[in-house]
Every structure is written in structure tokens, then in C-alpha cells.
Design a protein around this motif. Sequence first.
Motif, PDB file in Angstrom:
ATOM      1  N   THR A   1       5.197   3.755  -9.245  1.00  0.00           N
ATOM      2  CA  THR A   1       4.850   2.541  -9.987  1.00  0.00           C
ATOM      3  C   THR A   1       5.658   1.359  -9.454  1.00  0.00           C
ATOM      4  N   GLY A   2       5.110   0.157  -9.605  1.00  0.00           N
ATOM      5  CA  GLY A   2       5.804  -1.033  -9.119  1.00  0.00           C
ATOM      6  C   GLY A   2       4.935  -1.930  -8.268  1.00  0.00           C
ATOM      7  N   GLY A   3       3.611  -1.763  -8.324  1.00  0.00           N
ATOM      8  CA  GLY A   3       2.698  -2.571  -7.521  1.00  0.00           C
ATOM      9  C   GLY A   3       2.288  -1.909  -6.223  1.00  0.00           C
ATOM     10  N   PHE A   4       2.865  -0.735  -5.934  1.00  0.00           N
ATOM     11  CA  PHE A   4       2.606  -0.074  -4.651  1.00  0.00           C
ATOM     12  C   PHE A   4       1.186   0.494  -4.566  1.00  0.00           C
ATOM     13  N   ASN A   5       0.660   1.010  -5.676  1.00  0.00           N
ATOM     14  CA  ASN A   5      -0.684   1.593  -5.643  1.00  0.00           C
ATOM     15  C   ASN A   5      -1.768   0.529  -5.488  1.00  0.00           C
ATOM     16  N   LEU A   6      -1.569  -0.618  -6.126  1.00  0.00           N
ATOM     17  CA  LEU A   6      -2.539  -1.701  -5.924  1.00  0.00           C
ATOM     18  C   LEU A   6      -2.487  -2.205  -4.489  1.00  0.00           C
ATOM     19  N   GLN A   7      -1.289  -2.230  -3.909  1.00  0.00           N
ATOM     20  CA  GLN A   7      -1.192  -2.650  -2.508  1.00  0.00           C
ATOM     21  C   GLN A   7      -1.943  -1.676  -1.605  1.00  0.00           C
ATOM     22  N   ILE A   8      -1.850  -0.377  -1.887  1.00  0.00           N
ATOM     23  CA  ILE A   8      -2.612   0.611  -1.117  1.00  0.00           C
ATOM     24  C   ILE A   8      -4.106   0.324  -1.247  1.00  0.00           C
ATOM     25  N   ALA A   9      -4.546   0.001  -2.460  1.00  0.00           N
ATOM     26  CA  ALA A   9      -5.962  -0.317  -2.672  1.00  0.00           C
ATOM     27  C   ALA A   9      -6.381  -1.521  -1.829  1.00  0.00           C
ATOM     28  N   PHE A  10      -5.564  -2.569  -1.837  1.00  0.00           N
ATOM     29  CA  PHE A  10      -5.898  -3.775  -1.076  1.00  0.00           C
ATOM     30  C   PHE A  10      -5.847  -3.520   0.435  1.00  0.00           C
ATOM     31  N   SER A  11      -4.853  -2.781   0.891  1.00  0.00           N
ATOM     32  CA  SER A  11      -4.706  -2.525   2.331  1.00  0.00           C
ATOM     33  C   SER A  11      -5.860  -1.699   2.874  1.00  0.00           C
ATOM     34  N   THR A  12      -6.246  -0.646   2.144  1.00  0.00           N
ATOM     35  CA  THR A  12      -7.351   0.211   2.614  1.00  0.00           C
ATOM     36  C   THR A  12      -8.682  -0.524   2.507  1.00  0.00           C
ATOM     37  N   ALA A  13      -8.833  -1.341   1.470  1.00  0.00           N
ATOM     38  CA  ALA A  13     -10.064  -2.130   1.322  1.00  0.00           C
ATOM     39  C   ALA A  13     -10.208  -3.127   2.462  1.00  0.00           C
ATOM     40  N   ASN A  14      -9.113  -3.775   2.813  1.00  0.00           N
ATOM     41  CA  ASN A  14      -9.137  -4.720   3.926  1.00  0.00           C
ATOM     42  C   ASN A  14      -9.545  -4.024   5.214  1.00  0.00           C
ATOM     43  N   LEU A  15      -8.973  -2.841   5.463  1.00  0.00           N
ATOM     44  CA  LEU A  15      -9.264  -2.120   6.708  1.00  0.00           C
ATOM     45  C   LEU A  15     -10.728  -1.706   6.776  1.00  0.00           C
ATOM     46  N   ALA A  16     -11.244  -1.200   5.653  1.00  0.00           N
ATOM     47  CA  ALA A  16     -12.670  -0.832   5.624  1.00  0.00           C
ATOM     48  C   ALA A  16     -13.542  -2.063   5.836  1.00  0.00           C
ATOM     49  N   GLY A  17     -13.237  -3.139   5.128  1.00  0.00           N
ATOM     50  CA  GLY A  17     -14.042  -4.358   5.228  1.00  0.00           C
ATOM     51  C   GLY A  17     -14.021  -4.988   6.600  1.00  0.00           C
TER      52      GLY A  17
END
Length: 412
Positions: free
Chosen positions: A390-406
Motif C-alpha cells: 500500500t502507498g500508491g504503488f499499485n495504482l502506479q503499476i496500473a498506470f505504467s502497464t496501461a501506458n505500455l499497452a496503449g
Amino acid sequence: MAYTFDCIVIGGGAAGMLAAAKCAHRGLSVLVIERNSAFGKKLRITGKGRCNVTNNCTPDELFDNIINGKKFLMSAIYKFTPQDTMDLFEKLGVPLKTERGNRVFPVSDSAPDIVNALKKYMAQGGVRVMKDRVVSIAQSSGQVSGVVTESGRKIGADAVIIATGGKSYPVTGSTGDGYKLSEKLGHTVTEIKPSLVPINVTEKWIKSLQGLSLKNVTLTVFDGNEKVFSEMGEMLFTHFGVSGPLVLSASCHMDGLPDKKYKMSVDLKPALDEKKLDLRILRDFEKNANKDFINSLSELLPSKAIPVIVQLSGIDPRIKINQVTREQRKKLCGIMKNLEFTADSMRPVSEAIITAGGIKTSEINPSTMESKLVRGLYFAGEVMDVHAYTGGFNLQIAFSTANLAGENIKKR
């Protein structure tokens, strides 16, 4: 099935919205299909409605906080870092602030501001949206060709991004749809378990502490004699056991519950060693020499904790302070430095912050987030077998993987 879109994104959460926007801003025609009437339903409740959007740390510090999928996520995180996330939301008109533990929140303390910024980003790119539920993904000769929805729509596409989240907080729509869709296409789904989850406790006296929030305490977890977790921070006592940031992080180290029993210990005074704590207790006792024992601890402990600590100490609550022996004082000191209880089981996955387990990452290209089994099939976010503290790390994973896919979906 007639061609309609370059890309269809399944899921309108954090990962889905960012992936869709990234595709659209590169000139692709994009449709997001979301089963809920509102986008970002889980995002709206994160951080107690304030939205801990990322962590203001370096990529290397982020990797230190990833529990599963560290190597797999390297390309995604280096190509879209926490700083990139912060820059994006600032450009979208959401001022951010950094708090304790480098947690990043909108200055407004309003999670809907983050949701609205992502919706704005999608709209700027011309993303189209649809309320429906995808029940299957069509393919032809190992290549995605579109989706079929619950309402009977058949929509063509050259690429599909599964961004449906895990199984935590099912009321927000995270009911495991992405796992079923992926399995139908031959993907493996690893065991789904709760992560970052509150803990049920065996001891009955825990219930009398319900609602007590502790700050700047140290929680330590033992597997037998082995220390598996120890950290200072905040925690909360509940009617079933314990919760709060420390407990959620500790839960990630407690594999095997309920078959395995872990001992949990709270140091209520981590800034003081036992000798200094004993001196502090002596000073308080000298000030309250003629008071009853139970009425002498208000400067040392929260009022709700006092009856429990007194009970566990075995000292008569009505004994006068000047009659408390050195041995009794030593036992009191020991309890305050080691308030011990037993983890019985984890709360259900529906109460977990995130889901451990998901699409097997060895079946996904880490450089693009594309399936190794089906061309044109991509993944983003919690639906994959990746998670962090916890601490914002999971949302960052979501954003990073979404960016890479996009960024990797191309017009065909």
C-alpha cells in the motif's frame, strides 16, 4: 464481424481509462466498454475517497515495494514512472501534494478529481464509451477480431485490452470477468487470493479495542521464531481484529492463513527501550502515588486501551500506585512493548485492497503487455499476477502497464 475500432478496452477503471486515452492520442479509434454506469468506481473510493494516486519515489524505490512481478514490470515502470504520472495529472489540471511515506494525493483530497481528469484525457482523444459487459473475445487464426457483449452486440476490433481489475471490492464491478475472458483464450490464471487485507484475530479482548486507531507504533509479525514483518506506522483495531496501513502491509507476508498461525506484536512505545519506558512509568507513578492503578495511565495510553492493558498485566485495577511492585511494573512495561495476539485468518478477498494472483505474467510480453498466445490481446493493471504494498504503488503499476499497452497498439 465488421471492423469498427482499432482498439476496444474492457474496463473503465484507472488502467482502462489511461490505456484508452494513450491509444486515442496516437490517432487510434478506441471504444471503452464499462459494465458500471460510472467510470472509475473503485478509483473513487481509494485512499478513503482521497485517492493515493501514486508514490513520489524513484523507479528503484518503487521496485523495492513490489511484492510480485518486479522483473516483469521493469519496462512498464521505466517507460512511465511515478514522476510521469504526477506530471500527467498536473497537466490535466489536478494539483498534487506529497504526504507521509511519499504518498501522493490531489490537493483537493477528492478522488473524483482524478477520475474526471482521466475522463477528460479520454475525451480529448476522442475515445468512445459504452455501458455493457463483455462476455467473450472473438479471435480468428490466433488474432483478436472483436468482442461480444451481454446485450448481444458484436463489435469488431484489431486489438483488445483487458483492464477489468481483480476480485477485490466486487461492489465496484471487480468480479473477475477478466480472468474468465482470458481463460477462454487459453491463458492461465494463478490462484486468486486477498492481498493488503485486514486480519481476523483469535483473542476475544481485541473486540473491546474496536475503533482504536494507533499512530507511530511498531507492528511485528512472527512465523514461529522467525520475524517476517516489522514496521512503524498506523493501525486500527476492529470488531474482528486489526486493520490499517501496517496490517495491510503485514498481510502480504502471511501466507498460509488460516492453516498457519502467526503471532502479531505491537510495540506501543517504539521510541523508548524498556529501561527508558520503565523510568517514564516511574515518573508517572510518582505523580499519581495515591491514585488507583487504573487511573494512573492516562498520560501513557489511549483511554480505550487502558482496561485491556490493566487486565493483561494481572495487576489489581484498584490497587494504589504506591503498592505496585517492581515485578508488576516490569510486566506492565513488557506488555506495552509487546502487546501480542494471534492472527486467525484473513478477511475475504471482497474486503482486500487488491488481489494477489491473476493472468500468468510468463504468458505476456513485458515489453508491450501483449499476450504471447493471442495477437492483439493486451493486459493492463490488477488483472495480471502483479501487486505491491500500500502507498500508491499499485495504482502506479496500473498506470505504467496501461501506458505500455496503449503505446504499443498499432493500426493494422
